[in-house]
Write a protein that holds these residues in place. Structure first.
Motif, short mmCIF file in Angstrom:
data_model
loop_
_atom_site.label_atom_id
_atom_site.label_comp_id
_atom_site.label_asym_id
_atom_site.label_seq_id
_atom_site.Cartn_x
_atom_site.Cartn_y
_atom_site.Cartn_z
N SER A 112 -32.14 -15.87 8.30
CA SER A 112 -31.90 -17.31 8.43
C SER A 112 -30.63 -17.53 9.23
CB SER A 112 -31.76 -17.94 7.04
OG SER A 112 -30.66 -17.37 6.35
N LEU A 113 -30.31 -18.80 9.47
CA LEU A 113 -29.04 -19.15 10.08
C LEU A 113 -28.16 -19.78 9.01
CD1 LEU A 113 -29.92 -20.68 13.58
CD2 LEU A 113 -28.91 -18.45 13.08
N ASP A 114 -27.01 -19.18 8.76
CA ASP A 114 -26.08 -19.66 7.74
C ASP A 114 -24.76 -20.04 8.40
OD1 ASP A 114 -27.86 -19.46 5.72
OD2 ASP A 114 -27.05 -17.63 4.85
N LYS A 121 -31.74 -18.00 1.63
CA LYS A 121 -30.31 -18.28 1.58
C LYS A 121 -29.70 -17.54 0.40
CE LYS A 121 -27.00 -22.10 1.84
NZ LYS A 121 -26.58 -21.75 3.21
N CYS A 125 -28.14 -25.77 7.80
CA CYS A 125 -29.60 -25.78 7.80
C CYS A 125 -30.11 -24.84 6.73
CB CYS A 125 -30.17 -25.40 9.18
SG CYS A 125 -29.71 -23.75 9.72
N SER A 184 -26.60 -15.17 12.01
CA SER A 184 -27.94 -14.78 11.58
C SER A 184 -27.79 -13.90 10.33
CB SER A 184 -28.66 -14.02 12.69
OG SER A 184 -27.90 -12.89 13.10
N PRO A 213 -32.71 -28.66 9.48
CA PRO A 213 -31.33 -29.18 9.49
C PRO A 213 -31.09 -30.02 8.24
CG PRO A 213 -32.43 -29.57 11.60
CD PRO A 213 -33.49 -29.14 10.63
N THR A 273 -33.55 -22.34 5.73
CA THR A 273 -34.70 -21.65 6.29
C THR A 273 -35.70 -21.37 5.18
OG1 THR A 273 -33.25 -20.61 7.92
CG2 THR A 273 -35.46 -19.69 7.68
N TYR A 274 -36.96 -21.66 5.46
CA TYR A 274 -38.01 -21.51 4.44
C TYR A 274 -39.14 -20.68 5.01
CZ TYR A 274 -41.40 -22.95 0.85
OH TYR A 274 -42.33 -22.96 -0.17
N LYS A 290 -41.77 -19.07 9.43
CA LYS A 290 -40.48 -19.60 8.97
C LYS A 290 -40.20 -20.94 9.65
CE LYS A 290 -37.70 -16.23 9.97
NZ LYS A 290 -36.47 -15.43 10.07
N ILE A 291 -39.54 -21.81 8.91
CA ILE A 291 -39.10 -23.08 9.48
C ILE A 291 -37.62 -23.25 9.22
CG2 ILE A 291 -41.27 -24.35 9.46
CD1 ILE A 291 -40.57 -25.44 6.75
N LEU A 292 -36.94 -23.82 10.21
CA LEU A 292 -35.51 -24.08 10.13
C LEU A 292 -35.32 -25.58 9.94
CD1 LEU A 292 -32.90 -22.33 10.49
CD2 LEU A 292 -32.81 -23.19 12.81
#
Length: 296
Positions: free
Chosen positions: A175-177, A55, A70, A170, A116, A72-73, A112-114
């Motif tokens: 990640s999703l921001d 992020k 969310c 994306s 919430p 992302t890691y 990667k994990i998303l």
């Protein structure tokens, strides 16, 4: 950054691993020559609590009811790991609380994990505690309690705003921001049609048309103002504009969009009033109209 199996590395690898992974993301040309992504997300390898989420921007975020959010890691730990989301809650009366949320499966190295992190997740952690919440912070831990990520803080924003829009995209880091805008917007649509003509006979009644219109579609277009921004928020808009995938959230639906503006990022030195106007359109046309169709 990316790793290409058996192909010429046209972008460059950030980690050499026995199993090749392609991670959708990368660094800008201004940074790529001096840094690797691993240097950014793991700035202190000896201190796992400094590991960053994928992020960019501030780690203190205003969040509203209904706002998608969310984190992302990217797991850089050497083995498959079960993670726990640890949440610290700060109530309006000055009290504090702590809760956890266990992720549903172990995460392999470089996976990667998303996660919430919106208000719906907060309610799950606090079991819908009715006390007013001022803010909350989150971080990742392993199952044995070791903190393996930085802390991100969310401040509850209850300010009344008439024109709130949520855009999900994306990011350059893969990640999703979420981009939140508060300014007024405009809407218009283009009507696209096709026609065919025929030569009428002399005896044809005047009510009979010699032209047929078909394949009628409307393309909805929008113009929106972001509202006032800090300089850092303004600079980060470039990440949104560069995103290959963008959506606007309308009544819980994620509608795909394309930004159609060409001239963006205008800024004047020493001007404290920073805002941005951009145009976008849905990535679909509509052949029908229904009264309950949501507009945004």
């Amino acid at each position: 950054f990316t790793e290409l199996n058996g192909l010429k590395k046209t972008v460059g690898a950030w980690l050499e691993t026995p199993v090749k992974h392609v991670v959708k993301g990368g660094l800008s040309r201004l940074v790529f020559k001096t840094k690797k992504l691993i240097d950014i997300i793991q700035p202190y390898p000896a201190d796992l609590s400094k590991n960053r989420f994928l992020k960019q921007g501030s780690r203190t975020i205003n969040i509203r009811e209904g706002q998608p959010e969310c984190l992302t890691y990217l797991n850089t730990l050497p083995s498959e790991t079960m993670f726990i989301l640890e949440v610290h809650v700060h109530y309006g009366n000055g009290g504090d609380g702590t809760g956890t949320l266990e992720l549903n499966k172990p995460i392999a190295q470089y996976e990667k994990i998303l996660i919430p992190c919106g208000l719906e997740t907060l309610r799950r952690v606090t079991n819908n505690d009715p006390q007013p919440i001022k803010s909350y912070s989150v971080c990742l831990c392993t199952s044995n309690g070791t903190v393996v990520s930085e802390k991100v803080t969310y401040q509850i924003d209850t300010t009344f705003r008439e024109n709130v829009r949520y855009f999900v995209y994306s990011s350059s880091f893969g990640s999703l921001d979420t981009l939140v805008t508060y300014g007024r917007g405009e809407e218009f649509y283009d009507l696209n049609t096709q026609t065919a003509s025929k030569s009428p006979s002399n005896s044809a009644p005047i009510e009979e048309s010699n032209r047929v219109t078909y394949n009628l579609k409307i393309q909805r277009n929008f113009k929106v103002t972001t509202g006032w921004l800090t300089k850092n928020q303004f600079d980060q808009l470039a990440d949104f504009f560069l995103a290959e995938k963008k959506w606007i959230v309308v009544d819980g639906m994620y509608l795909p969009i394309t930004v159609t503006s060409k001239k963006l990022g205008e800024y004047q030195d020493q001007n404290p009033l920073i805002s941005q106007i951009f145009e976008y359109q849905y990535d679909f046309e509509d052949e029908r109209y229904t009264e309950t169709t949501p507009f945004q």
